[in-house]
Write a protein that holds these residues in place. Structure first.
Motif, PDB file in Angstrom:
ATOM      1  N   GLN A  74      -5.293  25.442  26.643  1.00  0.00           N
ATOM      2  CA  GLN A  74      -4.267  26.164  25.897  1.00  0.00           C
ATOM      3  C   GLN A  74      -3.878  27.454  26.611  1.00  0.00           C
ATOM      4  OE1 GLN A  74      -6.044  26.635  22.045  1.00  0.00           O
ATOM      5  NE2 GLN A  74      -5.710  24.507  21.428  1.00  0.00           N
ATOM      6  N   LYS A  75      -4.877  28.137  27.181  1.00  0.00           N
ATOM      7  CA  LYS A  75      -4.597  29.368  27.928  1.00  0.00           C
ATOM      8  C   LYS A  75      -3.795  29.062  29.187  1.00  0.00           C
ATOM      9  CE  LYS A  75      -8.741  31.896  26.433  1.00  0.00           C
ATOM     10  NZ  LYS A  75     -10.018  32.508  26.871  1.00  0.00           N
ATOM     11  N   VAL A  76      -4.144  27.956  29.845  1.00  0.00           N
ATOM     12  CA  VAL A  76      -3.430  27.577  31.073  1.00  0.00           C
ATOM     13  C   VAL A  76      -1.953  27.333  30.775  1.00  0.00           C
ATOM     14  CG1 VAL A  76      -3.165  25.747  32.793  1.00  0.00           C
ATOM     15  CG2 VAL A  76      -5.436  26.638  32.289  1.00  0.00           C
ATOM     16  N   PHE A  77      -1.679  26.518  29.755  1.00  0.00           N
ATOM     17  CA  PHE A  77      -0.286  26.148  29.461  1.00  0.00           C
ATOM     18  C   PHE A  77       0.493  27.278  28.794  1.00  0.00           C
ATOM     19  CE2 PHE A  77      -2.335  21.810  29.329  1.00  0.00           C
ATOM     20  CZ  PHE A  77      -1.855  21.440  30.567  1.00  0.00           C
ATOM     21  N   ALA A  78      -0.202  28.326  28.359  1.00  0.00           N
ATOM     22  CA  ALA A  78       0.484  29.490  27.803  1.00  0.00           C
ATOM     23  C   ALA A  78       0.674  30.596  28.840  1.00  0.00           C
ATOM     24  CB  ALA A  78      -0.303  30.040  26.608  1.00  0.00           C
TER      25      ALA A  78
ATOM     26  N   ASN B 140       5.537  25.344  39.996  1.00  0.00           N
ATOM     27  CA  ASN B 140       6.863  25.168  40.588  1.00  0.00           C
ATOM     28  C   ASN B 140       6.814  25.293  42.111  1.00  0.00           C
ATOM     29  OD1 ASN B 140       9.887  25.053  40.347  1.00  0.00           O
ATOM     30  ND2 ASN B 140       9.696  27.095  41.236  1.00  0.00           N
ATOM     31  N   ASN B 141       6.106  26.310  42.608  1.00  0.00           N
ATOM     32  CA  ASN B 141       5.967  26.476  44.063  1.00  0.00           C
ATOM     33  C   ASN B 141       5.258  25.283  44.691  1.00  0.00           C
ATOM     34  OD1 ASN B 141       7.194  28.991  44.088  1.00  0.00           O
ATOM     35  ND2 ASN B 141       5.278  30.108  43.864  1.00  0.00           N
TER      36      ASN B 141
ATOM     37  N   PRO C 225       2.387  32.173  31.943  1.00  0.00           N
ATOM     38  CA  PRO C 225       3.620  32.013  32.745  1.00  0.00           C
ATOM     39  C   PRO C 225       3.345  31.929  34.241  1.00  0.00           C
ATOM     40  CG  PRO C 225       3.442  34.253  31.868  1.00  0.00           C
ATOM     41  CD  PRO C 225       2.379  33.444  31.208  1.00  0.00           C
ATOM     42  N   ASN C 226       2.254  32.521  34.704  1.00  0.00           N
ATOM     43  CA  ASN C 226       1.907  32.436  36.122  1.00  0.00           C
ATOM     44  C   ASN C 226       1.577  31.008  36.537  1.00  0.00           C
ATOM     45  OD1 ASN C 226       2.187  35.197  36.741  1.00  0.00           O
ATOM     46  ND2 ASN C 226       0.179  35.632  35.869  1.00  0.00           N
TER      47      ASN C 226
END
Length: 319
Positions: free
Chosen positions: A78-82, A91-92, A84-85
Protein backbone atom coordinates in the motif's frame (compact mmCIF):
# COMPACT_ATOMS: atom_id res chain seq x y z
CA UNK A 1 -3.87 -65.14 -6.03
CA UNK A 2 -4.51 -62.42 -8.57
CA UNK A 3 -3.37 -59.76 -6.10
CA UNK A 4 -0.06 -61.56 -5.57
CA UNK A 5 0.52 -61.76 -9.33
CA UNK A 6 -0.14 -58.02 -9.70
CA UNK A 7 2.19 -57.31 -6.77
CA UNK A 8 4.93 -59.44 -8.31
CA UNK A 9 4.57 -57.67 -11.66
CA UNK A 10 4.70 -54.28 -9.93
CA UNK A 11 7.84 -55.32 -8.04
CA UNK A 12 9.51 -56.50 -11.24
CA UNK A 13 8.60 -53.24 -13.01
CA UNK A 14 10.04 -51.16 -10.16
CA UNK A 15 13.24 -53.20 -10.10
CA UNK A 16 13.65 -52.79 -13.88
CA UNK A 17 13.09 -49.05 -13.54
CA UNK A 18 15.67 -48.79 -10.77
CA UNK A 19 18.23 -50.81 -12.70
CA UNK A 20 17.65 -48.72 -15.83
CA UNK A 21 18.03 -45.52 -13.80
CA UNK A 22 21.26 -46.83 -12.22
CA UNK A 23 22.60 -47.76 -15.64
CA UNK A 24 21.85 -44.30 -17.05
CA UNK A 25 23.34 -42.65 -13.95
CA UNK A 26 26.58 -44.57 -14.38
CA UNK A 27 26.66 -43.99 -18.12
CA UNK A 28 26.25 -40.22 -17.82
CA UNK A 29 27.93 -39.61 -14.46
CA UNK A 30 30.57 -37.33 -16.04
CA UNK A 31 27.85 -35.11 -17.53
CA UNK A 32 25.96 -35.02 -14.22
CA UNK A 33 29.18 -34.05 -12.46
CA UNK A 34 29.68 -31.20 -14.96
CA UNK A 35 26.09 -30.10 -14.32
CA UNK A 36 26.59 -29.97 -10.53
CA UNK A 37 28.34 -26.53 -10.23
CA UNK A 38 25.63 -24.79 -12.26
CA UNK A 39 22.91 -26.58 -10.29
CA UNK A 40 24.46 -25.54 -6.98
CA UNK A 41 24.77 -21.95 -8.21
CA UNK A 42 21.05 -21.69 -9.00
CA UNK A 43 20.05 -23.41 -5.74
CA UNK A 44 22.24 -21.18 -3.54
CA UNK A 45 21.79 -17.83 -5.28
CA UNK A 46 18.35 -18.10 -6.92
CA UNK A 47 16.18 -20.55 -4.95
CA UNK A 48 17.39 -20.23 -1.35
CA UNK A 49 17.03 -16.39 -1.36
CA UNK A 50 13.36 -16.77 -2.35
CA UNK A 51 12.63 -17.17 1.36
CA UNK A 52 13.55 -13.49 1.77
CA UNK A 53 10.37 -12.36 -0.01
CA UNK A 54 8.50 -12.80 3.29
CA UNK A 55 10.10 -9.47 4.30
CA UNK A 56 7.58 -7.78 2.01
CA UNK A 57 4.81 -8.95 4.38
CA UNK A 58 6.62 -8.22 7.65
CA UNK A 59 7.73 -5.16 9.58
CA UNK A 60 11.36 -6.28 9.59
CA UNK A 61 13.35 -5.59 12.75
CA UNK A 62 17.01 -6.41 12.33
CA UNK A 63 17.43 -7.32 16.00
CA UNK A 64 14.48 -9.73 15.88
CA UNK A 65 15.38 -11.39 12.57
CA UNK A 66 13.10 -12.48 9.76
CA UNK A 67 11.17 -15.14 11.70
CA UNK A 68 10.43 -13.05 14.80
CA UNK A 69 9.51 -9.84 12.95
CA UNK A 70 5.75 -9.10 13.07
CA UNK A 71 3.50 -9.75 10.09
CA UNK A 72 1.86 -6.67 8.54
CA UNK A 73 0.18 -8.18 5.46
CA UNK A 74 0.04 -5.88 2.42
CA UNK A 75 0.89 -2.70 4.32
CA UNK A 76 4.19 -2.17 2.48
CA UNK A 77 2.53 -2.69 -0.90
CA UNK A 78 0.00 0.00 0.00
CA UNK A 79 2.88 2.36 0.79
CA UNK A 80 4.58 1.50 -2.50
CA UNK A 81 1.50 2.21 -4.63
CA UNK A 82 0.80 5.42 -2.70
CA UNK A 83 4.35 6.72 -3.21
CA UNK A 84 4.62 9.16 -6.17
CA UNK A 85 8.35 8.42 -6.44
CA UNK A 86 7.51 4.80 -7.25
CA UNK A 87 5.53 5.82 -10.35
CA UNK A 88 8.35 8.14 -11.43
CA UNK A 89 10.97 5.38 -11.32
CA UNK A 90 8.52 2.89 -12.88
CA UNK A 91 7.99 5.27 -15.78
CA UNK A 92 11.76 5.73 -16.24
CA UNK A 93 12.29 1.96 -16.09
CA UNK A 94 9.68 1.25 -18.76
CA UNK A 95 10.94 3.99 -21.09
CA UNK A 96 14.61 2.97 -20.87
CA UNK A 97 13.80 -0.74 -21.16
CA UNK A 98 11.53 -0.22 -24.18
CA UNK A 99 14.19 1.94 -25.83
CA UNK A 100 16.67 -0.89 -25.39
CA UNK A 101 14.24 -3.44 -26.80
CA UNK A 102 13.42 -1.33 -29.86
CA UNK A 103 16.96 -0.21 -30.68
CA UNK A 104 19.29 -2.76 -29.04
CA UNK A 105 17.42 -6.04 -29.58
CA UNK A 106 17.68 -6.08 -33.43
CA UNK A 107 21.40 -5.17 -33.53
CA UNK A 108 22.78 -8.66 -32.67
CA UNK A 109 20.47 -10.18 -35.29
CA UNK A 110 21.64 -7.76 -38.00
CA UNK A 111 25.27 -8.23 -36.95
CA UNK A 112 24.97 -12.03 -37.15
CA UNK A 113 23.25 -11.87 -40.54
CA UNK A 114 25.89 -9.56 -42.03
CA UNK A 115 28.88 -11.36 -40.56
CA UNK A 116 27.59 -14.76 -41.68
CA UNK A 117 27.87 -13.56 -45.28
CA UNK A 118 31.63 -12.95 -44.95
CA UNK A 119 33.58 -15.78 -46.58
CA UNK A 120 37.01 -15.02 -45.11
CA UNK A 121 36.98 -17.13 -41.95
CA UNK A 122 40.05 -15.48 -40.37
CA UNK A 123 38.55 -12.00 -40.72
CA UNK A 124 35.17 -13.25 -39.45
CA UNK A 125 36.72 -14.80 -36.32
CA UNK A 126 38.70 -11.60 -35.67
CA UNK A 127 35.58 -9.42 -35.87
CA UNK A 128 33.63 -11.81 -33.65
CA UNK A 129 36.38 -11.84 -31.02
CA UNK A 130 36.61 -8.05 -30.97
CA UNK A 131 32.83 -7.72 -30.68
CA UNK A 132 32.77 -10.08 -27.66
CA UNK A 133 35.38 -8.14 -25.65
CA UNK A 134 33.14 -5.37 -24.20
CA UNK A 135 30.89 -8.02 -22.63
CA UNK A 136 33.76 -9.14 -20.39
CA UNK A 137 34.46 -5.61 -19.16
CA UNK A 138 32.57 -4.53 -16.04
CA UNK A 139 30.37 -1.46 -16.14
CA UNK A 140 32.69 0.15 -13.62
CA UNK A 141 35.40 0.24 -16.30
CA UNK A 142 33.08 1.00 -19.20
CA UNK A 143 31.32 3.79 -17.30
CA UNK A 144 34.67 5.45 -16.59
CA UNK A 145 35.56 5.25 -20.28
CA UNK A 146 32.24 6.67 -21.46
CA UNK A 147 32.22 9.43 -18.85
CA UNK A 148 35.64 10.50 -20.14
CA UNK A 149 34.50 10.30 -23.78
CA UNK A 150 31.43 12.46 -23.15
CA UNK A 151 33.11 14.89 -20.72
CA UNK A 152 33.68 18.57 -21.54
CA UNK A 153 37.25 17.82 -22.61
CA UNK A 154 36.43 14.50 -24.24
CA UNK A 155 36.60 13.57 -27.93
CA UNK A 156 32.85 14.04 -28.51
CA UNK A 157 32.96 17.67 -27.38
CA UNK A 158 36.17 18.13 -29.36
CA UNK A 159 34.19 17.23 -32.49
CA UNK A 160 31.39 19.59 -31.43
CA UNK A 161 33.90 22.43 -31.05
CA UNK A 162 35.45 21.56 -34.41
CA UNK A 163 32.12 22.26 -36.10
CA UNK A 164 31.68 25.51 -34.20
CA UNK A 165 29.34 24.30 -31.47
CA UNK A 166 29.48 24.90 -27.73
CA UNK A 167 30.63 22.03 -25.50
CA UNK A 168 27.86 20.08 -23.76
CA UNK A 169 28.04 18.16 -20.50
CA UNK A 170 26.24 15.14 -21.98
CA UNK A 171 26.32 12.98 -18.85
CA UNK A 172 24.48 15.65 -16.84
CA UNK A 173 21.92 16.61 -19.49
CA UNK A 174 18.42 15.10 -19.39
CA UNK A 175 18.08 15.41 -23.17
CA UNK A 176 21.00 13.10 -23.99
CA UNK A 177 21.41 10.72 -21.07
CA UNK A 178 18.88 8.07 -22.14
CA UNK A 179 20.31 8.01 -25.66
CA UNK A 180 23.78 7.51 -24.21
CA UNK A 181 22.45 4.63 -22.10
CA UNK A 182 21.01 2.89 -25.16
CA UNK A 183 24.12 3.43 -27.31
CA UNK A 184 26.52 2.19 -24.63
CA UNK A 185 24.28 -0.81 -23.91
CA UNK A 186 24.40 -1.74 -27.61
CA UNK A 187 28.18 -1.43 -27.63
CA UNK A 188 28.56 -3.62 -24.55
CA UNK A 189 26.18 -6.40 -25.53
CA UNK A 190 25.65 -6.73 -29.28
CA UNK A 191 28.61 -9.05 -29.89
CA UNK A 192 27.81 -11.42 -27.05
CA UNK A 193 24.11 -11.36 -27.90
CA UNK A 194 24.83 -12.44 -31.48
CA UNK A 195 26.30 -15.81 -30.40
CA UNK A 196 22.93 -17.56 -30.25
CA UNK A 197 22.07 -16.27 -33.74
CA UNK A 198 25.42 -17.41 -35.14
CA UNK A 199 24.69 -20.86 -33.73
CA UNK A 200 21.23 -20.88 -35.32
CA UNK A 201 22.66 -19.78 -38.69
CA UNK A 202 25.27 -22.55 -38.51
CA UNK A 203 22.44 -25.08 -38.12
CA UNK A 204 20.67 -24.07 -41.33
CA UNK A 205 20.77 -26.77 -43.99
CA UNK A 206 23.39 -25.67 -46.58
CA UNK A 207 21.37 -27.37 -49.30
CA UNK A 208 18.83 -24.56 -49.02
CA UNK A 209 21.54 -22.02 -49.80
CA UNK A 210 22.86 -24.15 -52.67
CA UNK A 211 19.37 -24.49 -54.16
CA UNK A 212 18.87 -20.71 -53.94
CA UNK A 213 22.21 -20.12 -55.66
CA UNK A 214 21.16 -22.50 -58.44
CA UNK A 215 17.99 -20.41 -58.86
CA UNK A 216 20.06 -17.25 -59.21
CA UNK A 217 19.39 -15.70 -55.78
CA UNK A 218 22.05 -13.23 -54.66
CA UNK A 219 23.36 -12.92 -51.09
CA UNK A 220 20.80 -10.33 -50.05
CA UNK A 221 17.87 -12.44 -51.27
CA UNK A 222 19.27 -15.57 -49.60
CA UNK A 223 19.59 -13.60 -46.36
CA UNK A 224 16.00 -12.29 -46.56
CA UNK A 225 14.22 -15.40 -47.84
CA UNK A 226 16.25 -18.22 -46.26
CA UNK A 227 18.43 -17.17 -43.33
CA UNK A 228 16.04 -14.71 -41.66
CA UNK A 229 12.93 -16.98 -41.81
CA UNK A 230 14.99 -19.84 -40.35
CA UNK A 231 16.00 -17.53 -37.49
CA UNK A 232 12.43 -16.55 -36.61
CA UNK A 233 11.92 -19.29 -33.95
CA UNK A 234 15.10 -18.24 -32.15
CA UNK A 235 14.25 -14.53 -32.47
CA UNK A 236 10.77 -15.17 -31.09
CA UNK A 237 12.05 -17.11 -28.07
CA UNK A 238 14.73 -14.51 -27.32
CA UNK A 239 12.12 -11.73 -27.51
CA UNK A 240 9.84 -13.60 -25.10
CA UNK A 241 12.73 -13.99 -22.65
CA UNK A 242 13.64 -10.33 -23.10
CA UNK A 243 10.09 -9.23 -22.26
CA UNK A 244 10.44 -10.95 -18.90
CA UNK A 245 13.16 -8.38 -18.11
CA UNK A 246 11.20 -5.34 -19.20
CA UNK A 247 11.49 -3.95 -15.65
CA UNK A 248 15.24 -4.57 -15.63
CA UNK A 249 16.65 -1.48 -17.29
CA UNK A 250 20.25 -2.30 -16.34
CA UNK A 251 21.22 -1.55 -12.75
CA UNK A 252 25.00 -1.97 -13.20
CA UNK A 253 25.09 0.37 -16.17
CA UNK A 254 22.88 3.12 -14.74
CA UNK A 255 24.32 2.96 -11.21
CA UNK A 256 27.83 3.57 -12.54
CA UNK A 257 26.84 6.24 -15.08
CA UNK A 258 24.07 8.35 -13.57
CA UNK A 259 24.33 11.32 -11.22
CA UNK A 260 21.87 13.56 -9.31
CA UNK A 261 21.55 15.88 -12.32
CA UNK A 262 19.81 13.17 -14.37
CA UNK A 263 17.86 11.37 -11.63
CA UNK A 264 14.65 12.64 -13.22
CA UNK A 265 15.17 10.53 -16.37
CA UNK A 266 17.49 7.74 -15.18
CA UNK A 267 16.34 6.70 -11.71
CA UNK A 268 14.88 3.19 -12.17
CA UNK A 269 13.30 0.55 -9.95
CA UNK A 270 16.61 -1.17 -9.19
CA UNK A 271 18.38 2.02 -8.10
CA UNK A 272 15.24 2.96 -6.13
CA UNK A 273 15.35 -0.40 -4.33
CA UNK A 274 19.08 0.05 -3.68
CA UNK A 275 18.52 3.40 -1.97
CA UNK A 276 15.47 2.26 -0.01
CA UNK A 277 16.94 -1.04 1.09
CA UNK A 278 20.67 -0.47 1.61
CA UNK A 279 20.96 3.27 2.19
CA UNK A 280 17.73 3.92 4.09
CA UNK A 281 17.60 0.36 5.61
CA UNK A 282 13.91 0.09 4.72
CA UNK A 283 14.25 -3.58 3.82
CA UNK A 284 10.56 -4.50 3.82
CA UNK A 285 9.61 -1.65 1.49
CA UNK A 286 12.47 -2.52 -0.90
CA UNK A 287 11.48 -6.19 -0.87
CA UNK A 288 7.89 -5.26 -1.75
CA UNK A 289 9.11 -3.32 -4.80
CA UNK A 290 11.36 -6.22 -5.81
CA UNK A 291 8.49 -8.70 -5.46
CA UNK A 292 6.31 -6.45 -7.61
CA UNK A 293 9.00 -6.61 -10.32
CA UNK A 294 9.10 -10.40 -10.18
CA UNK A 295 5.32 -10.76 -10.43
CA UNK A 296 5.15 -8.40 -13.41
CA UNK A 297 7.98 -10.32 -15.12
CA UNK A 298 6.14 -13.63 -14.63
CA UNK A 299 2.87 -12.21 -15.98
CA UNK A 300 4.59 -10.67 -19.01
CA UNK A 301 6.46 -13.82 -20.02
CA UNK A 302 3.27 -15.89 -19.75
CA UNK A 303 1.18 -13.37 -21.73
CA UNK A 304 3.75 -12.85 -24.49
CA UNK A 305 4.31 -16.59 -24.81
CA UNK A 306 0.54 -17.15 -25.01
CA UNK A 307 0.14 -14.35 -27.59
CA UNK A 308 2.82 -15.84 -29.85
CA UNK A 309 1.22 -19.28 -29.49
CA UNK A 310 -2.22 -17.90 -30.45
CA UNK A 311 -0.77 -16.20 -33.53
CA UNK A 312 0.21 -19.59 -34.87
CA UNK A 313 3.83 -19.71 -33.74
CA UNK A 314 3.60 -22.99 -31.84
CA UNK A 315 7.24 -23.74 -32.64
CA UNK A 316 8.32 -20.25 -31.61
CA UNK A 317 7.28 -20.40 -27.94
CA UNK A 318 8.86 -21.60 -24.70
CA UNK A 319 6.07 -24.08 -23.95
Amino acid sequence: MQDSVVANQRTKTMSRTKSEFSRKLKGYQVLYFMLLPGLLYFILFHYVPIYGVVLAFKNFKIMQGILASPWVGFEHFQKVFADPNFYRVLNNTLIISLYKIVFAFPIPIIFALLLSEITRERFKRLVQTISYLPHFMSWVILAGIFISIFSLNGPVNAIVKLFGGDPVLFMADDRYFRSILVMTDIYQGFGWGSIVYFAAIAGIDPQLQEAAIMDGANRFKRMIYITLPMLLPVISIMLILRMAHVLDAGFDQIFNMYNPKVYGVSDILDTFVYRKGLLETNYSYATAVGLFKSVVALVLIVLVNKAVHMMGGKDHTLW
